[in-house]
Design a protein around this motif. Structure first.
Motif, PDB file in Angstrom:
ATOM      1  N   ASP A  22       0.830  -1.209   0.000  1.00 43.50           N
ATOM      2  CA  ASP A  22       0.000   0.000   0.000  1.00 43.50           C
ATOM      3  C   ASP A  22       0.862   1.256   0.000  1.00 43.50           C
ATOM      4  O   ASP A  22       0.502   2.277  -0.596  1.00 43.50           O
ATOM      5  CB  ASP A  22      -0.921   0.016   1.229  1.00 43.50           C
ATOM      6  N   LEU A  23       2.001   1.179   0.664  1.00 47.96           N
ATOM      7  CA  LEU A  23       2.934   2.305   0.713  1.00 47.96           C
ATOM      8  C   LEU A  23       3.451   2.636  -0.681  1.00 47.96           C
ATOM      9  O   LEU A  23       3.524   3.814  -1.076  1.00 47.96           O
ATOM     10  CB  LEU A  23       4.095   1.941   1.643  1.00 47.96           C
ATOM     11  N   TYR A  24       3.778   1.620  -1.448  1.00 52.40           N
ATOM     12  CA  TYR A  24       4.267   1.836  -2.818  1.00 52.40           C
ATOM     13  C   TYR A  24       3.143   2.269  -3.751  1.00 52.40           C
ATOM     14  O   TYR A  24       3.365   3.030  -4.703  1.00 52.40           O
ATOM     15  CB  TYR A  24       4.976   0.579  -3.340  1.00 52.40           C
ATOM     16  N   GLU A  25       1.940   1.788  -3.474  1.00 53.77           N
ATOM     17  CA  GLU A  25       0.770   2.249  -4.238  1.00 53.77           C
ATOM     18  C   GLU A  25       0.579   3.746  -4.014  1.00 53.77           C
ATOM     19  O   GLU A  25       0.284   4.500  -4.952  1.00 53.77           O
ATOM     20  CB  GLU A  25      -0.475   1.473  -3.784  1.00 53.77           C
ATOM     21  N   LEU A  26       0.743   4.180  -2.773  1.00 55.65           N
ATOM     22  CA  LEU A  26       0.652   5.605  -2.447  1.00 55.65           C
ATOM     23  C   LEU A  26       1.723   6.388  -3.194  1.00 55.65           C
ATOM     24  O   LEU A  26       1.460   7.455  -3.756  1.00 55.65           O
ATOM     25  CB  LEU A  26       0.809   5.786  -0.936  1.00 55.65           C
ATOM     26  N   ARG A  27       2.936   5.857  -3.203  1.00 56.96           N
ATOM     27  CA  ARG A  27       4.034   6.529  -3.909  1.00 56.96           C
ATOM     28  C   ARG A  27       3.709   6.747  -5.379  1.00 56.96           C
ATOM     29  O   ARG A  27       4.029   7.795  -5.960  1.00 56.96           O
ATOM     30  CB  ARG A  27       5.316   5.698  -3.792  1.00 56.96           C
ATOM     31  N   ASP A  28       3.067   5.763  -5.991  1.00 55.03           N
ATOM     32  CA  ASP A  28       2.850   5.792  -7.438  1.00 55.03           C
ATOM     33  C   ASP A  28       1.552   6.471  -7.854  1.00 55.03           C
ATOM     34  O   ASP A  28       1.354   6.722  -9.048  1.00 55.03           O
ATOM     35  CB  ASP A  28       2.869   4.361  -7.992  1.00 55.03           C
ATOM     36  N   THR A  29       0.657   6.750  -6.914  1.00 52.46           N
ATOM     37  CA  THR A  29      -0.654   7.284  -7.309  1.00 52.46           C
ATOM     38  C   THR A  29      -1.033   8.573  -6.594  1.00 52.46           C
ATOM     39  O   THR A  29      -2.019   9.204  -6.962  1.00 52.46           O
ATOM     40  CB  THR A  29      -1.761   6.246  -7.055  1.00 52.46           C
ATOM     41  N   PHE A  30      -0.275   8.986  -5.574  1.00 55.22           N
ATOM     42  CA  PHE A  30      -0.616  10.184  -4.811  1.00 55.22           C
ATOM     43  C   PHE A  30       0.268  11.339  -5.263  1.00 55.22           C
ATOM     44  O   PHE A  30       1.487  11.293  -5.135  1.00 55.22           O
ATOM     45  CB  PHE A  30      -0.423   9.929  -3.302  1.00 55.22           C
ATOM     46  N   PHE A  31      -0.372  12.381  -5.821  1.00 54.25           N
ATOM     47  CA  PHE A  31       0.383  13.510  -6.352  1.00 54.25           C
ATOM     48  C   PHE A  31      -0.202  14.812  -5.826  1.00 54.25           C
ATOM     49  O   PHE A  31      -1.409  14.969  -5.729  1.00 54.25           O
ATOM     50  CB  PHE A  31       0.361  13.505  -7.883  1.00 54.25           C
ATOM     51  N   THR A  32       0.670  15.736  -5.485  1.00 58.51           N
ATOM     52  CA  THR A  32       0.252  17.038  -4.973  1.00 58.51           C
ATOM     53  C   THR A  32       1.038  18.138  -5.665  1.00 58.51           C
ATOM     54  O   THR A  32       2.089  17.882  -6.272  1.00 58.51           O
ATOM     55  CB  THR A  32       0.498  17.144  -3.456  1.00 58.51           C
ATOM     56  N   GLY A 245      -3.244  15.039 -24.045  1.00 59.22           N
ATOM     57  CA  GLY A 245      -2.454  14.166 -23.183  1.00 59.22           C
ATOM     58  C   GLY A 245      -1.688  14.933 -22.121  1.00 59.22           C
ATOM     59  O   GLY A 245      -1.669  14.548 -20.944  1.00 59.22           O
ATOM     60  N   PHE A 246      -1.056  16.033 -22.523  1.00 60.27           N
ATOM     61  CA  PHE A 246      -0.324  16.847 -21.545  1.00 60.27           C
ATOM     62  C   PHE A 246      -1.278  17.443 -20.510  1.00 60.27           C
ATOM     63  O   PHE A 246      -0.952  17.529 -19.328  1.00 60.27           O
ATOM     64  CB  PHE A 246       0.450  17.968 -22.249  1.00 60.27           C
ATOM     65  N   GLU A 247      -2.453  17.840 -20.966  1.00 64.80           N
ATOM     66  CA  GLU A 247      -3.436  18.409 -20.034  1.00 64.80           C
ATOM     67  C   GLU A 247      -3.886  17.360 -19.016  1.00 64.80           C
ATOM     68  O   GLU A 247      -4.028  17.645 -17.825  1.00 64.80           O
ATOM     69  CB  GLU A 247      -4.637  18.951 -20.815  1.00 64.80           C
ATOM     70  N   ALA A 248      -4.111  16.115 -19.491  1.00 69.00           N
ATOM     71  CA  ALA A 248      -4.521  15.025 -18.595  1.00 69.00           C
ATOM     72  C   ALA A 248      -3.410  14.723 -17.583  1.00 69.00           C
ATOM     73  O   ALA A 248      -3.675  14.490 -16.398  1.00 69.00           O
ATOM     74  CB  ALA A 248      -4.851  13.773 -19.404  1.00 69.00           C
ATOM     75  N   ALA A 249      -2.154  14.743 -18.035  1.00 74.14           N
ATOM     76  CA  ALA A 249      -1.025  14.481 -17.140  1.00 74.14           C
ATOM     77  C   ALA A 249      -0.929  15.558 -16.067  1.00 74.14           C
ATOM     78  O   ALA A 249      -0.665  15.270 -14.896  1.00 74.14           O
ATOM     79  CB  ALA A 249       0.276  14.421 -17.941  1.00 74.14           C
ATOM     80  N   ALA A 250      -1.154  16.812 -16.452  1.00 78.76           N
ATOM     81  CA  ALA A 250      -1.081  17.925 -15.500  1.00 78.76           C
ATOM     82  C   ALA A 250      -2.158  17.810 -14.426  1.00 78.76           C
ATOM     83  O   ALA A 250      -1.914  18.129 -13.256  1.00 78.76           O
ATOM     84  CB  ALA A 250      -1.215  19.248 -16.241  1.00 78.76           C
ATOM     85  N   LEU A 251      -3.339  17.337 -14.817  1.00 76.83           N
ATOM     86  CA  LEU A 251      -4.425  17.172 -13.849  1.00 76.83           C
ATOM     87  C   LEU A 251      -4.109  16.071 -12.844  1.00 76.83           C
ATOM     88  O   LEU A 251      -4.447  16.167 -11.664  1.00 76.83           O
ATOM     89  CB  LEU A 251      -5.740  16.859 -14.580  1.00 76.83           C
ATOM     90  N   LYS A 252      -3.442  15.010 -13.310  1.00 80.41           N
ATOM     91  CA  LYS A 252      -3.134  13.878 -12.431  1.00 80.41           C
ATOM     92  C   LYS A 252      -1.938  14.163 -11.531  1.00 80.41           C
ATOM     93  O   LYS A 252      -1.881  13.686 -10.401  1.00 80.41           O
ATOM     94  CB  LYS A 252      -2.893  12.618 -13.273  1.00 80.41           C
ATOM     95  N   ASP A 253      -0.975  14.914 -12.032  1.00 87.54           N
ATOM     96  CA  ASP A 253       0.202  15.247 -11.226  1.00 87.54           C
ATOM     97  C   ASP A 253       0.605  16.693 -11.510  1.00 87.54           C
ATOM     98  O   ASP A 253       1.315  16.980 -12.471  1.00 87.54           O
ATOM     99  CB  ASP A 253       1.367  14.301 -11.553  1.00 87.54           C
ATOM    100  N   PRO A 254       0.150  17.617 -10.672  1.00 90.49           N
ATOM    101  CA  PRO A 254       0.450  19.042 -10.891  1.00 90.49           C
ATOM    102  C   PRO A 254       1.936  19.370 -10.857  1.00 90.49           C
ATOM    103  O   PRO A 254       2.350  20.403 -11.366  1.00 90.49           O
ATOM    104  CB  PRO A 254      -0.282  19.734  -9.726  1.00 90.49           C
ATOM    105  N   SER A 255       2.743  18.485 -10.259  1.00 95.17           N
ATOM    106  CA  SER A 255       4.177  18.785 -10.164  1.00 95.17           C
ATOM    107  C   SER A 255       4.929  18.503 -11.461  1.00 95.17           C
ATOM    108  O   SER A 255       6.089  18.904 -11.615  1.00 95.17           O
ATOM    109  CB  SER A 255       4.815  17.985  -9.024  1.00 95.17           C
ATOM    110  N   LEU A 256       4.293  17.815 -12.401  1.00 97.23           N
ATOM    111  CA  LEU A 256       4.920  17.583 -13.712  1.00 97.23           C
ATOM    112  C   LEU A 256       4.982  18.902 -14.482  1.00 97.23           C
ATOM    113  O   LEU A 256       4.234  19.835 -14.205  1.00 97.23           O
ATOM    114  CB  LEU A 256       4.107  16.568 -14.527  1.00 97.23           C
ATOM    115  N   ASN A 257       5.849  18.975 -15.485  1.00 97.44           N
ATOM    116  CA  ASN A 257       5.923  20.187 -16.301  1.00 97.44           C
ATOM    117  C   ASN A 257       4.984  20.096 -17.501  1.00 97.44           C
ATOM    118  O   ASN A 257       5.217  20.693 -18.543  1.00 97.44           O
ATOM    119  CB  ASN A 257       7.360  20.429 -16.775  1.00 97.44           C
ATOM    120  N   ALA A 258       3.886  19.351 -17.343  1.00100.15           N
ATOM    121  CA  ALA A 258       2.952  19.148 -18.454  1.00100.15           C
ATOM    122  C   ALA A 258       2.254  20.444 -18.859  1.00100.15           C
ATOM    123  O   ALA A 258       2.019  20.694 -20.044  1.00100.15           O
ATOM    124  CB  ALA A 258       1.920  18.082 -18.070  1.00100.15           C
ATOM    125  N   THR A 259       1.922  21.282 -17.881  1.00101.70           N
ATOM    126  CA  THR A 259       1.280  22.564 -18.199  1.00101.70           C
ATOM    127  C   THR A 259       2.202  23.425 -19.043  1.00101.70           C
ATOM    128  O   THR A 259       1.764  24.091 -19.996  1.00101.70           O
ATOM    129  CB  THR A 259       0.905  23.302 -16.900  1.00101.70           C
TER     130      THR A 259
END
Length: 432
Positions: A22-32, A245-259
């Motif tokens: 569960d800890l690794y699931e959190l690592r891979d799916t929790f983004f702020t 695609g970039f817009e979807a990535a930005a919504l899932k992980d705001p810390s990415l440079n997708a925006t």
């Protein structure tokens, strides 16, 4: 009674394993938006998992296999953070010494050592893990590591090809596993950049792999899948899909440079659109000043007509090209403008053919000083695309040609030389 005790012991270990997973699931799916928030959350959950592990009575940790499991789980929990932790390394090293056949422990140890920068030792760990039996997760990690090892290596293409083969092996073990398909997509995308050939087929293979990955519901929480898929579509000049695609990535992980990628692409598209619609005629005038408009076409056509064309190619103009690859044809044109933009590649030029039709030329794998404004070009077997889509209420319409290989471009009657080719070191974003 003995069986009840055994079941209780098994349940205790099972709870810790689940907590670690569960800890690794959190690592891979929790983004702020703020990465520190994720770090804090991981640390909190890691502390809880370690407390659960330490709650297992000492008598259930006496046997070598039990001690190995304890050391493995402790090392795995500690290693969930992005940076290298010697404490995690020490526990995982103890686990494989206590139980050399422990494939999961070898896998975790390899991941831990990778963070330290010891790539060769990490690969040895993965190979030792694989020696215990075929495993899709280990094959994917090995494939990822090989792509990292390829960076800066003399035999880049060979190492990346090994990465592709290991990615394919993982898929044969479970053809429905989205992570294995995602990994293959990354390997093919990396190959597109490092081989220096800019092979269009590698992009198509990568896109197909990402599409297969998306069929797995578990992958829909992976922002890197959407980011890398958008990257492929960007280089295929499927601009609308890339932006989505970039817009979807930005919504899932705001810390990415997708925006930022969206902004850069929109800026480029606006620039190309404005140059073609508003400035095309003015740019042509720069090269044929002092002539009446009636004479411009003939003048431009005569300047473009110079140059030797191999008899195996049929000379044609933009208006008769088919969508996609145009075999055995050549388009002649004059470079009106080099278009500056924010990405490293491709190079963009505004070009005019003998019919005074302006188009965007995108060039891959060629040095930026190989083609200059005013040069006459012969473009062999061009890939033609009519861009026509809307984004956020703005319509984009223009025609483009892309060339992927050095051999497809003849400048001022001369073939480009090998030293004018360039390899661009860009790599697909990879999770740890």
């Amino acid at each position: 009674m003995a069986s009840a005790v055994g079941k209780e012991e098994e349940d205790a270990w099972g709870k810790v394993r689940k907590a670690a997973d569960d800890l690794y699931e959190l690592r891979d799916t929790f983004f702020t938006q703020n990465p520190d928030d994720k770090t804090s959350k991981l640390q909190q959950e890691s502390d809880l998992a370690l407390k659960l592990l330490d709650s297992i009575p000492a008598e259930q940790r006496k046997l070598p296999v039990q001690r190995a499991t304890y050391e493995y789980l402790r090392g795995k929990i500690l290693d969930v953070v992005p940076e290298y932790r010697k404490e995690a390394d020490d526990h995982l090293s103890k686990a494989v010494k206590l139980n050399p056949s422990f494939a999961d422990a070898w896998l975790c140890l390899g991941n831990c050592i990778w963070k330290k920068g010891d790539l060769t030792s990490a690969k040895n760990c993965f190979n030792l893990a694989l020696s215990k039996g075929p495993n899709k997760k280990i094959l994917c990690q090995l494939s990822m590591l090989e792509r990292r090892m390829a960076q800066g290596a003399e035999n880049q293409a060979e190492i990346v090809e090994e990465s592709i083969q290991h990615a394919k092996e993982a898929i044969t073990l479970d053809v429905k596993d989205g992570n294995s398909w995602y990994n293959l997509g990354n390997a093919c995308l990396t190959s597109f950049f490092v081989t220096g050939t800019w092979d269009h087929s590698k992009l198509l293979q990568s896109l197909k792999a990402y599409q297969n990955a998306e069929k797995d519901e578990r992958m829909k929480s992976n922002p890197d899948l959407y980011f890398n898929g958008a990257t492929v579509n960007k280089y295929l000049e499927n601009y609308e899909r890339a932006l989505s695609g970039f817009e979807a990535a930005a919504l899932k992980d705001p810390s990415l440079n997708a925006t930022e990628e969206v902004e850069k692409m929109v800026n480029l598209l606006n620039k190309l659109e404005n140059l073609l619609k508003k400035n095309g005629v003015d740019l042509i005038d720069r090269f044929i000043q002092g002539q009446s408009r009636a004479k411009r076409l003939a003048s431009l056509a005569s300047t473009i007509g110079a140059g030797n064309l191999n008899s195996s190619y049929k000379r044609t103009t933009l208006d008769v090209l088919s969508e996609g690859l145009n075999k055995a044809v050549a388009v002649l044109g004059k470079v009106l403008l080099f278009v500056k933009h924010e990405n490293i590649t491709p190079l963009y030029f505004l070009v005019c053919d003998s019919n005074q039709s302006c188009f965007v030329l995108s060039v891959y794998g060629i040095r930026n000083d190989a083609i200059k404004e005013g040069d006459q070009l012969i473009l062999l077997e061009p890939y033609f695309h009519h861009v026509d889509f809307s984004w956020k209420g703005k319509c984009y319409q223009f025609k483009s040609i892309r060339v992927d290989f050095l051999e497809q471009v003849i400048v001022n009657g001369k073939a480009l030389l090998p030293h004018q080719a360039i390899r661009t070191s860009i790599y697909a974003q990879l999770k740890p």
